[in-house]
Write an enzyme that holds these catalytic residues in place. Sequence first.
Site, mmCIF file in Angstrom:
data_model
loop_
_atom_site.group_PDB
_atom_site.id
_atom_site.type_symbol
_atom_site.label_atom_id
_atom_site.label_comp_id
_atom_site.label_asym_id
_atom_site.label_seq_id
_atom_site.Cartn_x
_atom_site.Cartn_y
_atom_site.Cartn_z
ATOM 1 N N LYS A 62 7.171 41.640 62.212
ATOM 2 C CA LYS A 62 7.623 41.579 60.826
ATOM 3 C C LYS A 62 6.501 41.030 59.942
ATOM 4 O O LYS A 62 5.489 40.545 60.445
ATOM 5 C CB LYS A 62 8.876 40.717 60.713
ATOM 6 C CG LYS A 62 8.697 39.269 61.125
ATOM 7 C CD LYS A 62 10.003 38.498 61.014
ATOM 8 C CE LYS A 62 9.817 37.038 61.410
ATOM 9 N NZ LYS A 62 11.064 36.257 61.246
ATOM 10 N N ARG A 106 21.612 29.721 59.370
ATOM 11 C CA ARG A 106 20.690 30.603 58.653
ATOM 12 C C ARG A 106 20.829 32.001 59.236
ATOM 13 O O ARG A 106 19.974 32.516 59.905
ATOM 14 C CB ARG A 106 19.251 30.093 58.804
ATOM 15 C CG ARG A 106 18.239 30.748 57.880
ATOM 16 C CD ARG A 106 16.850 30.790 58.507
ATOM 17 N NE ARG A 106 16.824 31.661 59.684
ATOM 18 C CZ ARG A 106 15.714 31.938 60.375
ATOM 19 N NH1 ARG A 106 14.578 31.374 60.044
ATOM 20 N NH2 ARG A 106 15.761 32.747 61.427
ATOM 21 N N TYR A 146 -11.448 24.435 36.354
ATOM 22 C CA TYR A 146 -10.458 24.155 35.322
ATOM 23 C C TYR A 146 -10.075 22.680 35.320
ATOM 24 O O TYR A 146 -9.795 22.099 36.363
ATOM 25 C CB TYR A 146 -9.209 25.000 35.533
ATOM 26 C CG TYR A 146 -9.364 26.446 35.153
ATOM 27 C CD1 TYR A 146 -9.627 26.823 33.839
ATOM 28 C CD2 TYR A 146 -9.247 27.447 36.118
ATOM 29 C CE1 TYR A 146 -9.775 28.156 33.491
ATOM 30 C CE2 TYR A 146 -9.386 28.787 35.784
ATOM 31 C CZ TYR A 146 -9.651 29.131 34.473
ATOM 32 O OH TYR A 146 -9.799 30.450 34.131
ATOM 33 N N MET A 151 -7.757 31.988 40.459
ATOM 34 C CA MET A 151 -7.118 33.213 40.934
ATOM 35 C C MET A 151 -8.072 34.065 41.761
ATOM 36 O O MET A 151 -7.677 34.664 42.779
ATOM 37 C CB MET A 151 -6.595 34.045 39.752
ATOM 38 C CG MET A 151 -5.901 35.322 40.170
ATOM 39 S SD MET A 151 -5.297 36.269 38.761
ATOM 40 C CE MET A 151 -3.949 35.215 38.208
#
Length: 376
Positions: A47, A142, A270, A318
Amino acid sequence: MTAVLTPTRTPLSALVAPTLQTIPEAVAANVRQVRAATSSTVMAVVKADGYGHGAVTVARAAVDAGAEWLGVTEVAEAVALREAGLSVPILSWLNPAGADAVRAAAQRIDIAVGSVEELRQLVADAEEPVRVHLHLDTGMARGGCAVDDWAELLRVARRGAAAGRLEVVGVMGHLPRADEADPAANAAAVLRMRQGRDAVLRAGFGPLLVHLAATAGALTDPSTHFGMVRIGAGLVGIDPSETVALAGASRFTASVVHSAGVPAGTAVGYGGTCVLPRATHLGLVGVGYADGIPRQLSAEAGVEIGGRRYPIVGRVSMDQIVVDTGEERYPRGTAVTLFGPEGGAVPSIQDWARWAGTIPHTIVTGIGPRVQRSIA
């Protein structure tokens, strides 16, 4: 920008194109290691696109190494494996959009069902018998059928089987605390699995393939193995119990896209959260959080360049990270290893998980779509 996931044996000088390479030999080695730890059948769970390594690539390597089953999240993923030529049994057990009973039967895909409602819908939709694994909640709340609803699930299953709509072939559950590598921690789940299996047998179904353990249980607790174990993260080198060394199945690299010497007192990135205490060289590396680099990292986080570990400084952007390379200035195009299986100066996925305060699974499954994929 370049980002690359590549195997150990590929020369660094060639690793400047954006490529995600998976190492089938490592996947195979991990399957063999699990097989040595159990006499049960092995399911390779592929998966999340094979835990970020390519579902078809990982599946083929696992099957070639002796895995007898494959596991996926939904029927469409199973169909893709069939179209790639994989003929071993496949189980789909989450099916978030609901299971396509007709397609599952046609493609020989088993379906796990964890509620009375799901099973009724599957029976209603089926045109030919669908192979079903009844999913019991063994202690995680779950997914899986609650113990109180198990008898009703069996009644629906018997009606569906009598009508020729389904065939119950398995029973499954999950271990809530297998990563603790302590059999006592999962004793209640094992007992519940045995009780659930016995009820299914008393209802007239059998023979049954019973499976409860994933990677950690398969490696640490034989009492959880039953007839089959499911290996997902372990295929790509992750042992959630952190007790067994498995082979890393990939290397993630990127390129230096800019470098410069800077004076003491330079603020990096930043917000200027990092102010350099000395004159140094900085290498701008063309990979960022859009490519799977965690934005929140500890001060220990680093990468390998030229056989040495260098720290990441400033905030992750990013598309870029900045590396403090000290007295060395590396030219544009220099290969940077973010993680790999070698050890030493090269970080591992476990290192990245620790630096980000997460688990290795999120590191490998988070590699972004801008990173190209290939096979070693």
